[in-house]
Design a protein around this motif. Structure first.
Motif, PDB file in Angstrom:
ATOM      1  N   CYS A 155       3.846  19.128 -13.742  1.00  0.00           N
ATOM      2  CA  CYS A 155       3.258  17.799 -13.901  1.00  0.00           C
ATOM      3  C   CYS A 155       4.001  17.006 -14.968  1.00  0.00           C
ATOM      4  CB  CYS A 155       1.791  17.916 -14.276  1.00  0.00           C
ATOM      5  SG  CYS A 155       1.002  16.320 -14.492  1.00  0.00           S
ATOM      6  N   CYS A 204       2.707  11.319 -14.493  1.00  0.00           N
ATOM      7  CA  CYS A 204       3.041   9.979 -13.989  1.00  0.00           C
ATOM      8  C   CYS A 204       1.817   9.209 -13.518  1.00  0.00           C
ATOM      9  CB  CYS A 204       4.030  10.098 -12.846  1.00  0.00           C
ATOM     10  SG  CYS A 204       3.333  10.903 -11.408  1.00  0.00           S
ATOM     11  N   GLN A 205       0.702   9.859 -13.309  1.00  0.00           N
ATOM     12  CA  GLN A 205      -0.553   9.217 -12.899  1.00  0.00           C
ATOM     13  C   GLN A 205      -0.548   8.713 -11.457  1.00  0.00           C
ATOM     14  OE1 GLN A 205      -3.269   8.615 -15.105  1.00  0.00           O
ATOM     15  NE2 GLN A 205      -2.302   9.248 -16.999  1.00  0.00           N
ATOM     16  N   CYS A 239      -1.163  10.433  -8.897  1.00  0.00           N
ATOM     17  CA  CYS A 239      -2.334  11.018  -8.245  1.00  0.00           C
ATOM     18  C   CYS A 239      -3.588  10.195  -8.532  1.00  0.00           C
ATOM     19  CB  CYS A 239      -2.522  12.457  -8.701  1.00  0.00           C
ATOM     20  SG  CYS A 239      -2.434  12.688 -10.478  1.00  0.00           S
ATOM     21  N   CYS A 293       1.744  13.030  -5.255  1.00  0.00           N
ATOM     22  CA  CYS A 293       2.421  13.695  -6.362  1.00  0.00           C
ATOM     23  C   CYS A 293       3.912  13.869  -6.074  1.00  0.00           C
ATOM     24  CB  CYS A 293       1.791  15.056  -6.622  1.00  0.00           C
ATOM     25  SG  CYS A 293       2.569  15.907  -7.987  1.00  0.00           S
ATOM     26  N   THR A 332       6.137  15.531  -7.783  1.00  0.00           N
ATOM     27  CA  THR A 332       6.754  16.766  -8.232  1.00  0.00           C
ATOM     28  C   THR A 332       6.153  17.996  -7.573  1.00  0.00           C
ATOM     29  OG1 THR A 332       5.187  16.901 -10.048  1.00  0.00           O
ATOM     30  CG2 THR A 332       7.277  15.808 -10.495  1.00  0.00           C
TER      31      THR A 332
END
Ligand code: SF4
Lengths: 201, 253
Positions: free
Chosen positions: B22, B25-26, B28, B192, B194
């Motif tokens: 994680c 980055c927000q 989600c 997401c 990543t």
């Protein structure tokens, strides 16, 4: 006459009038209360009572007769309500679909003229919605039609389980209460899931 | 709908979150807000500690100034098998369904807020206001998700609308639910960048979450842990520890 003695009241004309007004007021109040009660009761039953035309469907911008299209011409429900077997919503046909026939059919009929008016001015028809479930209910036509046509065969008979004989209605009205008890009863009888998240999410 | 009945074994939905990946980055959070019709949180809501965020990314600082590290951990409803929120609901508005989801039934909720008080993860949110959106966002509401009114408790649903839709469509087209299908995955998982979040069915041994659980919940080598596991809530969300070489070295020395 002794003071405090019983005196017979004198009946004047004013008193008679007053009594009459009070009586009339009482009677009309009772009538209003009864009408209100009837209204509440019919709302509680889920369907308006079939008296004084309470049960009638709403007026539509165009008096579209299902009778002509279904009974006389034999169109299938899915001919116009195209997405009903594939999607959640049954969908109302676009004006263009009506015009595939009504470009040539129905000259001189005032309702068809209205339709052509909508088509020429590029406006959608604002049909009045008849069947509505609350926002927190996610009803999916496709799944129900799939289940019942597997069971009974034929899409159009399936529709009438909930919508009644729309093909025989001049003006469409709701025939089932479509309250949660109505849905849950049917789900129970057909071994369909009754988990809350089947419909509520 | 009908398809859930026809299935042989029911699913058990769950998630694996690799905290190591994680980047905070927000994405989600934004995806969740827009998928699930969550009203826009304004400064005032945060000041009152009453914002609604079904998923949030908590940030922790580690170390002293020049050597600081930011740690992120995304937190959403853990869909506990032994959920503390469920037995306290006086009207059965929250319960566990057969697919392992902790469900919130909006039309049944009477807003006592007992469940939120009992949730150790702070992932239940109460609508203190009638929800509202700026005019420009009115048309982006998701029609598959109920707009919750004032006085209702709400929380992450694992995007049950997506589960229901893919189930129905797989029944219609006669194919199986695919693990990792983008239509089935929750909105946060899809967003997401990543691959931190993995969503799937724990009852299917072939699914990615099952394999990850098998590999990572191994006591000796695995990185897996459950949040606040000592409370005995048995969450359906598994976290994978941060891989931190230095931390390892210092602990072994
Ligand atoms: S989208 Fe992925 S990387 Fe970004 S904050 Fe969320 S979990 Fe972390």
């Amino acid at each position: 006459m002794l003071p405090g003695d019983f005196q017979e009241p004198r009946i004047t004309q004013r008193k008679v009038l007053l009594l009459g007004v009070i009586g009339l007021g009482g009677v009309s109040g009772l009538v209003v209360a009864l009408a209100l009660g009837l209204f509440v009761l019919s709302a509680w039953l889920g369907l308006p009572l079939d008296v004084f035309g309470f049960n009638e469907g709403p007026d539509q911008p165009i008096e579209f007769p299902h009778t002509v299209h279904v009974q006389e011409l034999g169109l299938d429900c899915t001919f116009c309500h195209r997405t009903v077997t594939k999607d959640a919503a049954a969908s109302i046909p676009a004006v263009g679909l009506c015009m595939t026939c009504h470009k040539t059919v129905g000259d001189g009929n005032p309702e068809v003229d209205k339709l052509r008016g909508y088509y020429e001015s590029d406006r959608p028809i604002d049909w009045v919605r008849v069947h509505r479930v609350p926002d927190h209910v996610h009803f999916v036509h496709e799944a129900h039609i799939r289940f019942f046509s597997d069971k009974m065969g034929g899409d159009s008979e399936t529709c009438s389980i909930c919508h009644g004989d729309v093909g025989g209605m001049e003006k469409v009205n709701q025939v089932r209460s479509l309250k949660m008890s109505d849905c849950v009863d049917c789900h129970r009888n057909n071994d369909a899931p009754t988990d809350c998240t089947t419909c509520h999410y | 709908m009908v398809t859930t009945q026809e299935k042989k074994t029911e699913e058990k939905w769950g998630m694996v979150i690799d905290v190591d990946k994680c980047i905070g980055c927000q994405a989600c959070v934004v995806a969740c807000q827009s998928e699930n019709n969550i009203p826009v949180n304004e400064e005032e809501h945060f000041n009152q500690r009453r914002p609604i965020q079904w998923i949030r990314v908590e940030r922790y600082w580690e170390g002293e100034f020049p050597d600081v590290k930011a740690r992120f951990i995304p937190i959403m409803c853990q869909h506990c098998d032994n959920a503390p929120c469920e037995p306290v609901c006086p009207v059965f508005a929250t319960y566990h369904n057969s697919q392992g989801l902790n469900v919130q039934v909006y039309n049944r909720c009477i807003g006592t807020r007992f469940c939120a008080n009992n949730c150790p993860y702070h992932v239940r949110f109460f609508n203190f206001w009638e929800p509202s959106w700026p005019e420009s966002l009115k048309n982006q509401l998701n029609p598959d998700v109920t707009v919750r009114s004032r006085g209702i408790m709400e929380k992450c649903t694992f995007c049950i609308q997506r589960i229901r839709r893919t189930e129905r469509e797989s029944g219609r087209d006669g194919n199986e639910l695919k693990d990792g299908d983008r239509a089935l995955n929750t909105a946060c998982v899809n967003a997401c960048p990543t691959d931190t979040l993995v969503f799937g069915d724990f009852n299917n041994p072939e699914s990615r979450v099952s394999k990850l659980r098998k590999k990572e919940m191994d006591d000796h080598h695995g990185r897996g842990y459950k949040m606040l596991d000592e409370l005995g809530t048995s969450p359906n969300v598994i976290y994978l520890k941060k891989v931190d070489k230095e931390a390892k070295e210092s602990s072994t020395h």
